[in-house]
Scaffold this motif. Sequence first.
Motif, PDB file in Angstrom:
ATOM      1  N   GLY A  90       0.826  -1.196   0.000  1.00 47.55           N
ATOM      2  CA  GLY A  90       0.000   0.000   0.000  1.00 47.55           C
ATOM      3  C   GLY A  90       0.863   1.251   0.000  1.00 47.55           C
ATOM      4  O   GLY A  90       0.611   2.203  -0.753  1.00 47.55           O
ATOM      5  N   GLU A  91       1.908   1.251   0.834  1.00 42.36           N
ATOM      6  CA  GLU A  91       2.824   2.381   0.867  1.00 42.36           C
ATOM      7  C   GLU A  91       3.589   2.508  -0.449  1.00 42.36           C
ATOM      8  O   GLU A  91       3.801   3.620  -0.953  1.00 42.36           O
ATOM      9  CB  GLU A  91       3.814   2.216   2.021  1.00 42.36           C
ATOM     10  CG  GLU A  91       4.780   3.380   2.203  1.00 42.36           C
ATOM     11  CD  GLU A  91       4.100   4.676   2.604  1.00 42.36           C
ATOM     12  OE1 GLU A  91       4.699   5.750   2.408  1.00 42.36           O
ATOM     13  OE2 GLU A  91       2.966   4.619   3.114  1.00 42.36           O
ATOM     14  N   ALA A  92       3.985   1.368  -1.025  1.00 45.02           N
ATOM     15  CA  ALA A  92       4.695   1.403  -2.313  1.00 45.02           C
ATOM     16  C   ALA A  92       3.823   2.018  -3.402  1.00 45.02           C
ATOM     17  O   ALA A  92       4.306   2.800  -4.230  1.00 45.02           O
ATOM     18  CB  ALA A  92       5.124  -0.004  -2.708  1.00 45.02           C
ATOM     19  N   ALA A  93       2.545   1.675  -3.418  1.00 43.83           N
ATOM     20  CA  ALA A  93       1.637   2.237  -4.419  1.00 43.83           C
ATOM     21  C   ALA A  93       1.492   3.743  -4.245  1.00 43.83           C
ATOM     22  O   ALA A  93       1.453   4.496  -5.226  1.00 43.83           O
ATOM     23  CB  ALA A  93       0.269   1.560  -4.331  1.00 43.83           C
ATOM     24  N   MET A  94       1.428   4.197  -2.994  1.00 43.17           N
ATOM     25  CA  MET A  94       1.333   5.633  -2.738  1.00 43.17           C
ATOM     26  C   MET A  94       2.589   6.366  -3.211  1.00 43.17           C
ATOM     27  O   MET A  94       2.504   7.418  -3.850  1.00 43.17           O
ATOM     28  CB  MET A  94       1.096   5.880  -1.247  1.00 43.17           C
ATOM     29  CG  MET A  94      -0.239   5.383  -0.731  1.00 43.17           C
ATOM     30  SD  MET A  94      -0.471   5.681   1.045  1.00 43.17           S
ATOM     31  CE  MET A  94      -0.581   7.488   1.055  1.00 43.17           C
ATOM     32  N   LEU A  95       3.753   5.798  -2.924  1.00 42.64           N
ATOM     33  CA  LEU A  95       5.002   6.418  -3.351  1.00 42.64           C
ATOM     34  C   LEU A  95       5.123   6.418  -4.872  1.00 42.64           C
ATOM     35  O   LEU A  95       5.592   7.396  -5.469  1.00 42.64           O
ATOM     36  CB  LEU A  95       6.185   5.684  -2.729  1.00 42.64           C
ATOM     37  CG  LEU A  95       6.366   5.840  -1.218  1.00 42.64           C
ATOM     38  CD1 LEU A  95       7.453   4.896  -0.708  1.00 42.64           C
ATOM     39  CD2 LEU A  95       6.705   7.277  -0.857  1.00 42.64           C
ATOM     40  N   ALA A  96       4.699   5.307  -5.501  1.00 37.85           N
ATOM     41  CA  ALA A  96       4.761   5.230  -6.963  1.00 37.85           C
ATOM     42  C   ALA A  96       3.872   6.301  -7.592  1.00 37.85           C
ATOM     43  O   ALA A  96       4.253   6.928  -8.589  1.00 37.85           O
ATOM     44  CB  ALA A  96       4.338   3.841  -7.433  1.00 37.85           C
ATOM     45  N   ALA A  97       2.691   6.527  -7.005  1.00 43.66           N
ATOM     46  CA  ALA A  97       1.775   7.548  -7.529  1.00 43.66           C
ATOM     47  C   ALA A  97       2.373   8.942  -7.374  1.00 43.66           C
ATOM     48  O   ALA A  97       2.252   9.791  -8.263  1.00 43.66           O
ATOM     49  CB  ALA A  97       0.434   7.454  -6.826  1.00 43.66           C
ATOM     50  N   ALA A  98       3.015   9.163  -6.225  1.00 44.40           N
ATOM     51  CA  ALA A  98       3.612  10.484  -5.982  1.00 44.40           C
ATOM     52  C   ALA A  98       4.761  10.768  -6.942  1.00 44.40           C
ATOM     53  O   ALA A  98       5.081  11.934  -7.212  1.00 44.40           O
ATOM     54  CB  ALA A  98       4.096  10.573  -4.538  1.00 44.40           C
ATOM     55  N   LYS A  99       5.382   9.710  -7.472  1.00 42.38           N
ATOM     56  CA  LYS A  99       6.533   9.867  -8.352  1.00 42.38           C
ATOM     57  C   LYS A  99       6.209   9.538  -9.807  1.00 42.38           C
ATOM     58  O   LYS A  99       7.113   9.400 -10.636  1.00 42.38           O
ATOM     59  CB  LYS A  99       7.677   8.980  -7.862  1.00 42.38           C
ATOM     60  CG  LYS A  99       8.148   9.325  -6.452  1.00 42.38           C
ATOM     61  CD  LYS A  99       9.119   8.303  -5.900  1.00 42.38           C
ATOM     62  CE  LYS A  99       9.516   8.662  -4.466  1.00 42.38           C
ATOM     63  NZ  LYS A  99      10.393   7.641  -3.846  1.00 42.38           N
ATOM     64  N   ALA A 100       4.925   9.391 -10.110  1.00 42.17           N
ATOM     65  CA  ALA A 100       4.521   9.007 -11.468  1.00 42.17           C
ATOM     66  C   ALA A 100       4.991  10.036 -12.492  1.00 42.17           C
ATOM     67  O   ALA A 100       4.955  11.248 -12.245  1.00 42.17           O
ATOM     68  CB  ALA A 100       3.006   8.858 -11.535  1.00 42.17           C
ATOM     69  N   GLY A 101       5.432   9.535 -13.631  1.00 36.90           N
ATOM     70  CA  GLY A 101       5.911  10.410 -14.701  1.00 36.90           C
ATOM     71  C   GLY A 101       5.141  10.177 -15.984  1.00 36.90           C
ATOM     72  O   GLY A 101       4.170   9.397 -16.017  1.00 36.90           O
TER      73      GLY A 101
END
Length: 224
Positions: A90-101
Amino acid sequence: MDDTRGTVPDRILTELREDILSGLLEPGARLGEIALAERFDVSRGPVRAALNLLSESGIVTIVPNSGARVRVMRREDARALYEVRAALEGEAAMLAAAKAGPDTARQFSQLLDQHAGEVAAHPDGAYLQAPGDRDFHMVTAQMAANPIILRYLTRELYPQLSLLRVKHRNVTGRGTAALREHERIAAAISDGDPEVAGLLMRRHVQNSWTALEAQLSEAEEATE
């Protein structure tokens, strides 16, 4: 030559790990040091070193005065793993969204298109993914760009979860449902929405656990 050093234990570890995670060595299988030393044509030292490392990763159990065996994952163990998985992924998905390019959506689209073809070929089966960059959860964890989360997932959590994958093959229809959940998670990450991405990932992991729990319970009852 001291064969407890260098690459010898690594080679033994790699081969045993592959045998365990592929199902060639089933849960509960005995891993005798003497037999393994003969198989790999080494002394017992590097075998013991490899078994200790496999024990640390959670896929081998070592009992004093009894020896090593492939770990038998019981329902309580599996529940604990899925609880940790929900938190980390869940945390990984949040971080991935915050860093989406700009390439995030394209990367997910290519990956999920491949998965859709595989699921369509076996619509009533499970959603079994190839490892590495063809695994949706691994790709998401890599996008999160958090080395600590990635290390815990790849070195400890995922190897232990692999011991449960044989159960997933019996969950009818889970593959189609899991693919739809992945598509929604991918959309939230690509849209740069951490809150929704994290929520959907945790819900996805919970759904996976719900589908698996009954199978684990039935298996335990059958052996009691």
